[in-house]
Write a protein that holds these residues in place. Structure first.
Motif, PDB file in Angstrom:
ATOM      1  N   GLU A   1     -39.223  12.048  34.563  1.00  0.00           N
ATOM      2  CA  GLU A   1     -37.884  12.694  35.425  1.00  0.00           C
ATOM      3  C   GLU A   1     -37.459  12.661  36.935  1.00  0.00           C
ATOM      4  OE1 GLU A   1     -40.297  17.149  35.634  1.00  0.00           O
ATOM      5  OE2 GLU A   1     -39.313  17.707  33.469  1.00  0.00           O
ATOM      6  N   ASP A   2     -38.109  11.919  37.060  1.00  0.00           N
ATOM      7  CA  ASP A   2     -38.151  10.896  38.456  1.00  0.00           C
ATOM      8  C   ASP A   2     -36.822   9.471  38.436  1.00  0.00           C
ATOM      9  OD1 ASP A   2     -39.276  12.265  40.190  1.00  0.00           O
ATOM     10  OD2 ASP A   2     -41.201  11.315  40.259  1.00  0.00           O
ATOM     11  N   TRP A   3     -37.545   8.896  37.143  1.00  0.00           N
ATOM     12  CA  TRP A   3     -36.657   8.489  36.598  1.00  0.00           C
ATOM     13  C   TRP A   3     -35.543   8.825  35.758  1.00  0.00           C
ATOM     14  CZ3 TRP A   3     -34.990   7.453  30.898  1.00  0.00           C
ATOM     15  CH2 TRP A   3     -34.266   5.999  30.849  1.00  0.00           C
ATOM     16  N   MET A   4     -35.248  10.177  35.828  1.00  0.00           N
ATOM     17  CA  MET A   4     -33.791  10.493  35.324  1.00  0.00           C
ATOM     18  C   MET A   4     -32.789  11.101  36.459  1.00  0.00           C
ATOM     19  SD  MET A   4     -34.870  13.372  32.713  1.00  0.00           S
ATOM     20  CE  MET A   4     -33.163  14.147  32.674  1.00  0.00           C
ATOM     21  N   GLU A   5     -33.833  11.131  37.721  1.00  0.00           N
ATOM     22  CA  GLU A   5     -33.052  11.308  39.253  1.00  0.00           C
ATOM     23  C   GLU A   5     -32.857  10.162  39.310  1.00  0.00           C
ATOM     24  OE1 GLU A   5     -34.256  12.947  43.568  1.00  0.00           O
ATOM     25  OE2 GLU A   5     -34.857  14.416  41.496  1.00  0.00           O
ATOM     26  N   GLU A   6     -33.387   8.839  39.467  1.00  0.00           N
ATOM     27  CA  GLU A   6     -33.010   7.646  40.024  1.00  0.00           C
ATOM     28  C   GLU A   6     -31.589   7.375  39.364  1.00  0.00           C
ATOM     29  OE1 GLU A   6     -36.574   5.320  39.296  1.00  0.00           O
ATOM     30  OE2 GLU A   6     -37.732   6.508  41.145  1.00  0.00           O
ATOM     31  N   ASN A   7     -31.845   7.001  37.910  1.00  0.00           N
ATOM     32  CA  ASN A   7     -30.974   6.756  37.431  1.00  0.00           C
ATOM     33  C   ASN A   7     -29.915   7.520  37.037  1.00  0.00           C
ATOM     34  OD1 ASN A   7     -31.153   4.326  36.557  1.00  0.00           O
ATOM     35  ND2 ASN A   7     -33.125   5.287  36.427  1.00  0.00           N
ATOM     36  N   GLU A   8     -29.084   8.805  37.690  1.00  0.00           N
ATOM     37  CA  GLU A   8     -28.520   9.996  37.631  1.00  0.00           C
ATOM     38  C   GLU A   8     -28.154  10.307  36.163  1.00  0.00           C
ATOM     39  OE1 GLU A   8     -25.064   7.920  39.640  1.00  0.00           O
ATOM     40  OE2 GLU A   8     -26.482   7.747  41.603  1.00  0.00           O
ATOM     41  N   ILE A   9     -29.131  10.717  35.480  1.00  0.00           N
ATOM     42  CA  ILE A   9     -29.698  10.875  34.016  1.00  0.00           C
ATOM     43  C   ILE A   9     -29.495  12.645  33.818  1.00  0.00           C
ATOM     44  CG2 ILE A   9     -30.101  11.181  31.647  1.00  0.00           C
ATOM     45  CD1 ILE A   9     -31.761   8.522  32.263  1.00  0.00           C
ATOM     46  N   THR A  10     -28.189  13.154  33.550  1.00  0.00           N
ATOM     47  CA  THR A  10     -28.013  14.335  33.287  1.00  0.00           C
ATOM     48  C   THR A  10     -28.055  14.991  31.716  1.00  0.00           C
ATOM     49  OG1 THR A  10     -25.796  14.466  33.087  1.00  0.00           O
ATOM     50  CG2 THR A  10     -26.356  14.258  34.997  1.00  0.00           C
ATOM     51  N   TYR A  11     -28.661  15.943  32.299  1.00  0.00           N
ATOM     52  CA  TYR A  11     -29.182  17.235  31.037  1.00  0.00           C
ATOM     53  C   TYR A  11     -28.221  18.013  30.366  1.00  0.00           C
ATOM     54  CZ  TYR A  11     -31.389  18.955  26.649  1.00  0.00           C
ATOM     55  OH  TYR A  11     -31.898  19.637  25.232  1.00  0.00           O
ATOM     56  N   GLU A  12     -27.598  18.310  29.363  1.00  0.00           N
ATOM     57  CA  GLU A  12     -26.126  19.408  29.600  1.00  0.00           C
ATOM     58  C   GLU A  12     -26.343  19.443  27.904  1.00  0.00           C
ATOM     59  OE1 GLU A  12     -22.845  19.275  32.088  1.00  0.00           O
ATOM     60  OE2 GLU A  12     -23.397  17.948  33.316  1.00  0.00           O
ATOM     61  N   ASP A  13     -26.744  20.820  27.319  1.00  0.00           N
ATOM     62  CA  ASP A  13     -26.102  21.571  25.975  1.00  0.00           C
ATOM     63  C   ASP A  13     -27.112  20.335  25.310  1.00  0.00           C
ATOM     64  OD1 ASP A  13     -24.724  23.583  27.482  1.00  0.00           O
ATOM     65  OD2 ASP A  13     -22.811  21.660  27.324  1.00  0.00           O
TER      66      ASP A  13
END
Length: 146
Positions: free
Chosen positions: A118-130
């Protein structure tokens, strides 16, 4: 297993692999390995993001944190002794087997790695939608096999 949990598991597995170069493929919505000798390449037309390996230092710290949670002094001491050995990673695995703490360790590690991913997602501006993962700065790579 839902899409998000599968993503966490797949990316944490890729982060734990120090032998293979891993990417997240935002077009295929899956992890992809790059193994030149085996001629295994991600699709060069897909938008990819490299998945950096998780450091051994951080992995060791997770093992220490787990050992701290064990209140029974016998398995606690077995784990700490393992961590002080010459090959602490394999010694720790052996200690887990001998103390019947493997399942507890895997659950602890899964929770810790979820935070890392989740930190990696935030650092890389990865979003999860639908049910879809997105990253605006994922890119194609031209160094894969032609």
């Amino acid at each position: 297993m839902n899409t998000f949990d599968r993503f966490i598991d797949d990316v944490s597995t890729a982060m734990s692999d120090h032998d293979i170069e891993w990417f997240y493929d935002f077009d295929a919505q899956d992890t992809q390995a790059y193994i030149e000798d085996a001629e295994l390449y991600p699709d060069p037309t897909h938008r990819l993001l490299p998945i950096e390996p998780f450091s051994s230092r951080e992995a060791f710290r997770h093992m220490e944190e787990f050992a701290i949670t064990i209140k029974n002094p016998v398995p606690h001491n077995i784990l700490w002794t393992a961590l002080s050995r010459r090959h602490p990673f394999s010694a720790f695995q052996d200690a887990l087997r001998s103390t019947n703490l493997r399942e507890a360790w895997f659950e602890f590690k899964r929770k810790k790695m979820q935070i890392v991913v989740e930190d990696w997602m935030e650092e890389n501006e990865i979003t999860y939608e639908d049910g879809i993962f997105k990253c605006e700065h994922a890119q194609t790579y031209d160094y894969f096999k032609d």
